[in-house]
Motif scaffolding. Structure first.
Motif, PDB file in Angstrom:
ATOM      1  N   VAL A 161      42.411  14.423 -33.699  1.00  0.00           N
ATOM      2  CA  VAL A 161      40.961  14.545 -33.646  1.00  0.00           C
ATOM      3  C   VAL A 161      40.368  13.461 -34.536  1.00  0.00           C
ATOM      4  N   ILE A 162      39.618  12.547 -33.920  1.00  0.00           N
ATOM      5  CA  ILE A 162      39.008  11.434 -34.648  1.00  0.00           C
ATOM      6  C   ILE A 162      37.517  11.698 -34.802  1.00  0.00           C
ATOM      7  N   HIS A 163      37.040  11.634 -36.041  1.00  0.00           N
ATOM      8  CA  HIS A 163      35.620  11.844 -36.342  1.00  0.00           C
ATOM      9  C   HIS A 163      35.024  10.546 -36.857  1.00  0.00           C
ATOM     10  N   THR A 164      34.176   9.934 -36.058  1.00  0.00           N
ATOM     11  CA  THR A 164      33.389   8.780 -36.489  1.00  0.00           C
ATOM     12  C   THR A 164      32.043   9.318 -36.939  1.00  0.00           C
ATOM     13  N   VAL A 165      31.849   9.412 -38.236  1.00  0.00           N
ATOM     14  CA  VAL A 165      30.673  10.085 -38.793  1.00  0.00           C
ATOM     15  C   VAL A 165      29.393   9.419 -38.295  1.00  0.00           C
ATOM     16  N   GLY A 166      28.487  10.248 -37.809  1.00  0.00           N
ATOM     17  CA  GLY A 166      27.220   9.759 -37.297  1.00  0.00           C
ATOM     18  C   GLY A 166      27.269   9.330 -35.849  1.00  0.00           C
ATOM     19  N   GLN A 167      28.459   9.332 -35.245  1.00  0.00           N
ATOM     20  CA  GLN A 167      28.580   8.894 -33.853  1.00  0.00           C
ATOM     21  C   GLN A 167      29.217   9.963 -32.962  1.00  0.00           C
ATOM     22  N   GLY A 168      30.459  10.341 -33.212  1.00  0.00           N
ATOM     23  CA  GLY A 168      31.074  11.314 -32.326  1.00  0.00           C
ATOM     24  C   GLY A 168      32.473  11.710 -32.739  1.00  0.00           C
ATOM     25  N   ILE A 169      33.056  12.605 -31.945  1.00  0.00           N
ATOM     26  CA  ILE A 169      34.387  13.156 -32.185  1.00  0.00           C
ATOM     27  C   ILE A 169      35.194  13.016 -30.899  1.00  0.00           C
ATOM     28  N   THR A 170      36.412  12.495 -31.018  1.00  0.00           N
ATOM     29  CA  THR A 170      37.281  12.287 -29.866  1.00  0.00           C
ATOM     30  C   THR A 170      38.560  13.096 -30.057  1.00  0.00           C
ATOM     31  N   VAL A 171      38.964  13.809 -28.995  1.00  0.00           N
ATOM     32  CA  VAL A 171      40.127  14.687 -29.042  1.00  0.00           C
ATOM     33  C   VAL A 171      41.230  14.140 -28.142  1.00  0.00           C
ATOM     34  N   PHE A 172      42.438  14.045 -28.700  1.00  0.00           N
ATOM     35  CA  PHE A 172      43.615  13.643 -27.952  1.00  0.00           C
ATOM     36  C   PHE A 172      44.622  14.792 -27.953  1.00  0.00           C
ATOM     37  N   ILE A 173      45.210  15.075 -26.796  1.00  0.00           N
ATOM     38  CA  ILE A 173      46.298  16.036 -26.689  1.00  0.00           C
ATOM     39  C   ILE A 173      47.514  15.291 -26.165  1.00  0.00           C
ATOM     40  N   ASP A 174      48.610  15.367 -26.909  1.00  0.00           N
ATOM     41  CA  ASP A 174      49.840  14.667 -26.543  1.00  0.00           C
ATOM     42  C   ASP A 174      49.595  13.177 -26.325  1.00  0.00           C
ATOM     43  N   GLY A 175      48.720  12.592 -27.155  1.00  0.00           N
ATOM     44  CA  GLY A 175      48.456  11.168 -27.125  1.00  0.00           C
ATOM     45  C   GLY A 175      47.494  10.714 -26.058  1.00  0.00           C
ATOM     46  N   ILE A 176      46.934  11.646 -25.280  1.00  0.00           N
ATOM     47  CA  ILE A 176      46.027  11.309 -24.182  1.00  0.00           C
ATOM     48  C   ILE A 176      44.628  11.818 -24.510  1.00  0.00           C
ATOM     49  N   GLN A 177      43.617  10.945 -24.395  1.00  0.00           N
ATOM     50  CA  GLN A 177      42.240  11.356 -24.678  1.00  0.00           C
ATOM     51  C   GLN A 177      41.798  12.424 -23.687  1.00  0.00           C
ATOM     52  N   LYS A 178      41.283  13.551 -24.241  1.00  0.00           N
ATOM     53  CA  LYS A 178      40.897  14.675 -23.398  1.00  0.00           C
ATOM     54  C   LYS A 178      39.425  15.054 -23.514  1.00  0.00           C
ATOM     55  N   TYR A 179      38.777  14.704 -24.636  1.00  0.00           N
ATOM     56  CA  TYR A 179      37.402  15.163 -24.802  1.00  0.00           C
ATOM     57  C   TYR A 179      36.686  14.274 -25.807  1.00  0.00           C
ATOM     58  N   VAL A 180      35.402  14.041 -25.546  1.00  0.00           N
ATOM     59  CA  VAL A 180      34.534  13.328 -26.489  1.00  0.00           C
ATOM     60  C   VAL A 180      33.292  14.174 -26.714  1.00  0.00           C
ATOM     61  N   ALA A 181      32.968  14.424 -27.967  1.00  0.00           N
ATOM     62  CA  ALA A 181      31.807  15.249 -28.322  1.00  0.00           C
ATOM     63  C   ALA A 181      30.854  14.450 -29.189  1.00  0.00           C
ATOM     64  N   ASN A 182      29.585  14.789 -29.108  1.00  0.00           N
ATOM     65  CA  ASN A 182      28.592  14.172 -29.976  1.00  0.00           C
ATOM     66  C   ASN A 182      28.777  14.639 -31.411  1.00  0.00           C
ATOM     67  N   ASP A 183      28.439  13.760 -32.346  1.00  0.00           N
ATOM     68  CA  ASP A 183      28.437  14.162 -33.751  1.00  0.00           C
ATOM     69  C   ASP A 183      27.309  15.176 -33.979  1.00  0.00           C
ATOM     70  N   ARG A 184      27.524  16.129 -34.873  1.00  0.00           N
ATOM     71  CA  ARG A 184      26.518  17.160 -35.133  1.00  0.00           C
ATOM     72  C   ARG A 184      25.826  16.962 -36.479  1.00  0.00           C
ATOM     73  N   GLY A 185      25.983  15.759 -37.043  1.00  0.00           N
ATOM     74  CA  GLY A 185      25.290  15.448 -38.288  1.00  0.00           C
ATOM     75  C   GLY A 185      25.946  16.073 -39.503  1.00  0.00           C
ATOM     76  N   GLY A 186      25.215  16.027 -40.590  1.00  0.00           N
ATOM     77  CA  GLY A 186      25.687  16.647 -41.818  1.00  0.00           C
ATOM     78  C   GLY A 186      26.533  15.731 -42.674  1.00  0.00           C
ATOM     79  N   LYS A 187      26.826  16.207 -43.873  1.00  0.00           N
ATOM     80  CA  LYS A 187      27.645  15.493 -44.842  1.00  0.00           C
ATOM     81  C   LYS A 187      28.718  16.439 -45.357  1.00  0.00           C
ATOM     82  N   ASP A 188      29.599  15.905 -46.197  1.00  0.00           N
ATOM     83  CA  ASP A 188      30.628  16.721 -46.853  1.00  0.00           C
ATOM     84  C   ASP A 188      31.524  17.423 -45.836  1.00  0.00           C
ATOM     85  N   HIS A 189      32.189  16.626 -45.024  1.00  0.00           N
ATOM     86  CA  HIS A 189      33.101  17.154 -44.016  1.00  0.00           C
ATOM     87  C   HIS A 189      34.514  17.325 -44.583  1.00  0.00           C
TER      88      HIS A 189
END
Length: 218
Positions: A161-189
């Motif tokens: 799970v890759i989190h690019t703060v302020g941009q989005g979150i990308t999910v990989f399962i078994d090395g294959i990209q499966k989902y991209v979500a919008n960032d939900r803001g906030g700090k202190d992750h």
């Protein structure tokens, strides 16, 4: 309440599935390319479990595998909390508010576990979390949306799970990209994994993890 001691029947398949992962991912760009793993020791793995039982009643760490389970009738992780039952590991020492961060781990969910979060990124605007990975009837869900079509019961899967703060979150399962979500803001992750009860849960919820790492990209 009758205690149920989950059986680690998956131990003998650990290295078999690891070989499968290498085969599946061969030839595809690895989600950790360009990232640097941060140093971790046991102090970085902070356990949270029902406050009225011993840790050993809800957690084990053997042969490199962390097994976490909780019951729907359990107490919260601390006496003054109004949250639902959980047995989770809160990764400490690497809280972040900017940059690009990645969680990696090999997870296993036994048949029957449902209505539970198995991994999350804490911190968001107007929410408690930026990301939660739920399991419902074997389906991995980004909150209430499917991450993939095939169920994940009774097998090891690689989660990145890759989190690019302020941009989005990308999910990989078994090395294959499966989902991209919008960032939900906030700090202190920070990252968490284990089992945290959600709606319509099973009585027993369990997940196991090995080779958990945190990565950062400058």
């Amino acid at each position: 309440m009758i205690a149920i001691n989950p059986s680690p029947r998956f131990l003998s398949t650990t290295f078999v599935w690891f070989a499968v992962f290498i085969t599946v991912c061969k030839g595809d760009p690895d989600p950790t390319d360009g990232f640097t793993a941060v140093p971790l020791d046991e102090d970085n793995f902070k356990k949270q479990w029902p406050y009225n039982v011993d840790l050993s009643a809800r957690y084990s760490f053997e042969y490199g595998i962390r097994r976490l389970w909780v019951y729907s009738s359990d107490k919260p992780f601390k006496r003054d909390s109004d949250t639902k039952p959980r047995t989770e590991i809160r990764m400490t020492g690497y809280d972040y508010s900017d940059g690009i961060w990645q969680f990696e781990g090999y997870g296993y969910v036994p048949n029957g576990t449902t209505g539970v979060s198995i991994m999350q990124i804490f911190g968001a605007d107007n929410y408690a979390t930026s990301f939660m990975l739920h399991v419902y009837d074997g389906q991995l869900m980004y909150y209430n949306r499917k991450v993939m079509e095939h169920d994940i019961y009774e097998r090891w899967f690689r989660l990145n799970v890759i989190h690019t703060v302020g941009q989005g979150i990308t999910v990989f399962i078994d090395g294959i990209q499966k989902y991209v979500a919008n960032d939900r803001g906030g700090k202190d992750h920070y990252f968490k994994f284990g089992v945290y009860m959600q709606e319509d849960s099973s009585y027993l919820m369990e997940s196991s993890w090995r080779d958990v790492k945190i990565y950062n990209k400058s």
